[in-house]
Design an enzyme around this catalytic site. Structure first.
Site, mmCIF file in Angstrom:
data_model
loop_
_atom_site.group_PDB
_atom_site.id
_atom_site.type_symbol
_atom_site.label_atom_id
_atom_site.label_comp_id
_atom_site.label_asym_id
_atom_site.label_seq_id
_atom_site.Cartn_x
_atom_site.Cartn_y
_atom_site.Cartn_z
ATOM 1 N N ARG A 46 124.170 82.020 55.560
ATOM 2 C CA ARG A 46 123.094 81.171 55.018
ATOM 3 C C ARG A 46 123.667 80.240 53.956
ATOM 4 O O ARG A 46 123.273 79.082 53.849
ATOM 5 C CB ARG A 46 121.953 82.021 54.431
ATOM 6 N N TYR A 98 105.826 60.058 59.523
ATOM 7 C CA TYR A 98 105.675 61.022 60.627
ATOM 8 C C TYR A 98 104.555 62.017 60.323
ATOM 9 O O TYR A 98 104.384 62.446 59.171
ATOM 10 C CB TYR A 98 107.024 61.746 60.777
ATOM 11 N N LYS A 195 116.338 64.320 67.522
ATOM 12 C CA LYS A 195 116.114 63.081 68.277
ATOM 13 C C LYS A 195 117.442 62.440 68.667
ATOM 14 O O LYS A 195 118.168 62.997 69.442
ATOM 15 C CB LYS A 195 115.217 62.155 67.448
HETATM 16 C C1 LIG Z 1 110.482 64.325 64.858
HETATM 17 C C2 LIG Z 1 110.483 63.683 63.534
HETATM 18 C C3 LIG Z 1 110.497 64.453 62.353
HETATM 19 C C4 LIG Z 1 110.424 65.960 62.369
HETATM 20 O O1 LIG Z 1 111.588 66.542 62.909
HETATM 21 P P1 LIG Z 1 111.611 67.941 63.701
HETATM 22 O O2 LIG Z 1 113.029 68.038 64.136
HETATM 23 O O3 LIG Z 1 110.632 67.837 64.816
HETATM 24 O O4 LIG Z 1 111.214 69.002 62.731
HETATM 25 C C5 LIG Z 1 110.578 63.786 61.153
HETATM 26 N N1 LIG Z 1 110.610 62.436 61.088
HETATM 27 C C6 LIG Z 1 110.569 61.673 62.192
HETATM 28 C C7 LIG Z 1 110.599 60.199 62.054
HETATM 29 C C8 LIG Z 1 110.501 62.263 63.453
HETATM 30 O O5 LIG Z 1 110.453 61.495 64.546
#
Ligand SMILES: *Cc1c(COP(=O)(O)O)cnc(C)c1O
Length: 380
Positions: A46, A98, A195
């Protein structure tokens, strides 16, 4: 060194023991300490792990930052970063953030006395007017999700500095390949590495990067205290995904531009949000601070009924949440990423009932356009 070269260098971290060109997946929670008094670099995963360290160094290097941190999700990264603030602190937050960030601020941080005011990040005087004596930071996301509003990062960071505030930027939509907020004056960059960074719709991951040692210490403290760290197998997959970041971003942003230009000419489409189009209100700033408009666009087909038709008749993109994968993804923000907002809150931020978001993948753009054309032809 150019980014395309840097990407390969920072993700190809040889194992000094075997010479393997890829970093080993160190599945160990604990590390043997060779000395009673003097402990080694790693003791408990951790707090630190060699595989995660390689991933953190890679993401930091790509953002042009000195300190990187990997988390179990984008929200874990954002949540851990925002926990460096304390009861009584106030944040100015772009009203285009978001949905998950919105929920974290409204329903979690507010319970701990960390308050916020939503501001229009394109209106600098409105931001300045909203600064309170206890304001500590300005939080932005550009281009924003899902309406691709562009915020001038350098201008916001300059304003923040003038008032002794931090600037935190969510760079998920651009990836470090297309935009580098730290170089534009931001203090902390956060990512949903789920992403574009990972790029294959396979893992959930998050990242935070800073150049400031004191901020890095505070983020590390929260990473270790809260413990929402990225596991080693997912870190390895993230490193593998990043290897193709440059080619993926180039290909899908070029395709997104051609699809956006085509959509803008379709009578069934009432609005296209894509900062790579010269007629987009964010175009000039986007040109100044990023390499392209990116791989995500949104478009309005006038009504929920038409959005349903497009979602149900498009054959190529996956109809799903998320973005930044090799496959194109079509999503319906009012029921998906922004379902947490009330219809009134959605209306205030341009998330209209006919709005669809399209994350352009690596398919041939002419096939994606042919597919969209047959779907739009069915709209009323
Ligand atoms: C998806 C997303 C998040 C959150 O991320 P996770 O990996 O789903 O927890 C935050 N900001 C933006 C712009 C996103 O597209």
């Amino acid at each position: 060194m150019k980014d395309a070269t840097k990407i390969i260098k920072v993700t190809t971290v040889a194992d000094p023991v075997s010479g393997a060109v890829n970093v080993p997946i160190q599945l160990s929670s604990t590390f043997n300490q060779p000395d009673f008094d003097q402990f080694g670099e790693f003791d408990y995963s951790r707090s630190g792990n060699p595989t995660r360290k390689a991933g953190e160094a890679a993401v930091a290097a790509l953002e042009g930052g000195a300190h990187g941190f990997l988390f179990a999700s984008g929200m874990a990264a954002i949540g851990s970063v925002l926990q460096i603030f304390s009861q009584g602190d106030h944040l100015l937050v772009s009203k285009f953030v978001y949905g998950g960030t919105f929920r974290l601020l409204e329903d979690v941080l507010s319970r701990f006395g960390i308050t916020h005011t939503f501001v229009d990040p394109t209106d600098l005087s409105a931001i300045e007017a909203a600064i309170q004596p206890n304001t500590k930071a300005i939080y932005i996301e550009t281009p924003s999700n899902p309406v691709l509003k562009v915020t001038d990062i350098a201008a916001v960071a300059q304003l923040a500095k003038a008032h002794g505030l931090l600037t935190i930027a969510d760079n998920t939509f651009m990836s470090p390949l297309l935009q580098k907020p730290l170089a534009l004056g931001a203090d902390i960059v956060v990512h949903s590495a789920t992403k574009f960074l990972a790029g294959h719709s396979d893992i959930i991951a998050g990242a935070a990067v800073t150049n400031d040692q004191a901020l890095a210490d505070r983020i590390y403290f929260m990473q270790n205290a809260f413990g929402a760290t990225l596991g080693v197998t997912d870190t390895w997959l993230l490193l593998r995904g990043i290897k193709t970041l440059d080619v993926r971003m180039q290909r899908s942003s070029a395709s997104a531009l051609s699809i956006a230009a085509w959509l803008a000419k379709q009578p069934a489409v009432t609005r296209v949000c894509y900062p790579g189009l010269p007629e987009d209100p964010g175009y000039a700033i986007q040109q100044k601070q990023a390499l392209s408009g990116g791989a995500v666009l949104s478009f309005d087909v006038g009504s929920e009924a038409n959005a349903r038709i497009v979602a149900e008749t498009c054959q190529l993109p996956e109809f799903s949440v998320s973005l930044g994968g090799a496959e194109s993804i079509l999503s319906y923000p009012p029921k998906m990423s922004h379902a947490e907002m009330s219809p009134e809150e959605r209306a205030k931020t341009g998330i209209t009932p006919g709005l669809l978001r399209y994350s352009v993948g690596l398919e041939d753009p002419s096939d994606l356009i042919t597919d969209l054309a047959q779907a739009l032809a069915k709209c009323q």
